[in-house]
Scaffold this active site. Structure first.
Site, PDB file in Angstrom:
ATOM      1  CG  ASP A  18       2.060 -12.546 -26.997  1.00  0.00           C
ATOM      2  OD1 ASP A  18       1.568 -12.437 -28.126  1.00  0.00           O
ATOM      3  OD2 ASP A  18       2.130 -11.600 -26.200  1.00  0.00           O
ATOM      4  NE  ARG A  98       6.449  -9.155 -17.303  1.00  0.00           N
ATOM      5  CZ  ARG A  98       5.248  -9.635 -17.018  1.00  0.00           C
ATOM      6  NH1 ARG A  98       5.064 -10.344 -15.910  1.00  0.00           N
ATOM      7  NH2 ARG A  98       4.233  -9.419 -17.815  1.00  0.00           N
ATOM      8  CG  ASP A 127       6.675  -6.831 -19.511  1.00  0.00           C
ATOM      9  OD1 ASP A 127       7.059  -6.091 -18.588  1.00  0.00           O
ATOM     10  OD2 ASP A 127       5.513  -7.285 -19.576  1.00  0.00           O
ATOM     11  CB  SER A 179      -2.626  -6.744 -24.691  1.00  0.00           C
ATOM     12  OG  SER A 179      -1.409  -7.161 -24.097  1.00  0.00           O
TER      13      SER A 179
END
Length: 408
Positions: A18, A98, A127, A179
């Site tokens: 990404d 995060r 996320d 992923s």
């Protein structure tokens, strides 16, 4: 897409698929801005190798590697272990990282005079919420760019097409394109064959597991460990004092070789859909189990039960990106108070994916062998008669009423 021009954008950069294509995409779509790539080092080890060179080659003007492991462990992981925070069996390795990464993004954006922050989270995941709520907490007026919610790319295959067209180097291919998210606490696997819940994870396939091994491949001899705790904080492993970061790394090693911490779940995402994921959390699984074990000795019944009840709320706040909220801070204050006597030692046996309790002790233990023994003790068993009569009084009164024997 409504185009806007920015001069300088801070990008949360992992070097994965990404974020690798986001750098050229931002330059194409936002007026060729300066891109500052920021990788949060939360213990993803070899994944950080070559990131700076890759970021610069694909268009970034500067690269930061923010060392966040200690902050993540001390400020988020330890408080969450103390709270017993578990979301649907998931030990929240991604959610732990995060808030800390987002905080670093804001700090660097302010220092660099950036006029926007960008992340590579998809519009389907949790996320995006975790990053953006933390950014809003520290920089409420900062514009946030989320390419997955803007661009025309619809799949990971199309991302690979874009990367190949823009000469962006990738470490993956279409056949092994799980992923993944990795840090010192866990490794997650999603996508490909795992999207069908009927498919068994390929635990025995070489290269699938990275932090653990299949329990079927674990040693035939158990591994015994002891963990020392002070007020709910792990301070020593097998009698050797060490900080929590080093302790987690060591437990990852011991747990991984014994097949500890594999989890296959279909979880309920914040955005409303169900998602199937496979997680490796060897050291974290051991720590959660050991802490819970010690608390059975040190917490009174009412506190233990209320804490268990509130742990669900605590976990949901963390999972849902609401770490920097008044309620989470209030819950942490309660948890901190409960940990004052959670000091002692837990002994565990690790064997083929199992964590077996092998002994626990504490100077603050509420367990009294003299009271609970089946042998002779000073406990007066006749006291139970009055207790049962009073405890059962409402039941007795209701029965008398139902039988027409209760006199008004």
């Amino acid at each position: 897409m409504t185009q806007k021009t920015y001069k300088k954008i801070v990008l949360a950069y992992s070097g994965g698929l990404d974020t690798s294509i986001i750098i050229p995409w931002l330059k194409e779509n936002y007026g060729n801005p300066e891109i500052i790539a920021v990788a949060g080092n939360v213990g993803q080890a070899d994944e950080l190798e070559g990131l700076e060179e890759k970021a610069i080659k694909t268009g970034a003007s500067k690269f930061y590697a923010a060392d966040l492991s200690e902050e993540m462990v001390n400020d988020i992981i330890i408080p969450s272990i103390q709270a017993g925070a578990i979301y649907e069996e998931y030990l929240m390795g991604t959610a732990f990282a995060r808030p800390i990464i987002a905080k670093a993004l804001v700090e660097i954006a302010k220092a660099e005079g950036a006029d926007a922050i960008c992340h590579g989270c998809t519009g389907k995941g949790n996320d995006q919420v975790r990053f953006e709520l933390a950014i809003k907490h520290f920089a409420p007026d900062m514009p946030i760019i989320a390419p997955w919610r803007e661009w025309s790319i619809k799949s990971r295959d199309e991302e690979i097409d874009y990367a190949e067209a823009h000469n962006v180097p990738l470490k993956i291919n279409r056949e092994t394109n799980y992923s993944k998210d990795k840090n010192m606490w866990h490794l997650s696997h999603e996508g490909l064959d795992l999207e069908d819940p009927w498919n068994e994870p390929l635990y025995e396939k070489p290269g699938f597991l990275e932090m653990s091994i299949s329990p079927m491949q674990a040693p035939d001899e158990p591994t015994y460990i002891t963990i020392d705790w002070e007020q709910g904080v792990p301070v020593a492993l097998n009698g050797e004092k060490m900080n929590a970061v080093d302790l987690i790394w060591k437990l990852n090693e011991l747990g991984g070789k014994n097949g500890i911490g594999l989890l296959d779940i279909v979880e309920n995402r914040l955005v409303g859909m169900k998602c199937r994921g496979v997680y490796e959390t060897p050291g974290g699984t051991i720590l959660y189990r050991a802490h819970e074990y010690l608390e059975t000795l040190c917490l009174d019944k009412m506190t233990a039960h209320k804490k268990l009840e509130l742990s669900v709320c605590f976990a949901e706040l963390l999972y849902n990106g609401q770490w920097y909220t008044p309620l989470r801070k209030a819950l942490s204050a309660f948890v901190t108070e409960t940990q004052k006597n959670v000091t002692g030692t837990t002994k565990l046996k690790l064997y083929k994916g199992n964590i077996i309790k092998a002994g626990v002790r504490s100077p603050y233990s509420l367990y009294s062998e003299d009271i609970c023994t089946f042998g002779e003790s000073d406990y007066n068993q006749t006291d139970a008669t009055g207790f049962i009569n009073l405890w059962g009084l409402p039941t007795k009164v209701q029965a008398l009423l139902d039988q027409g024997k209760l006199k008004p």
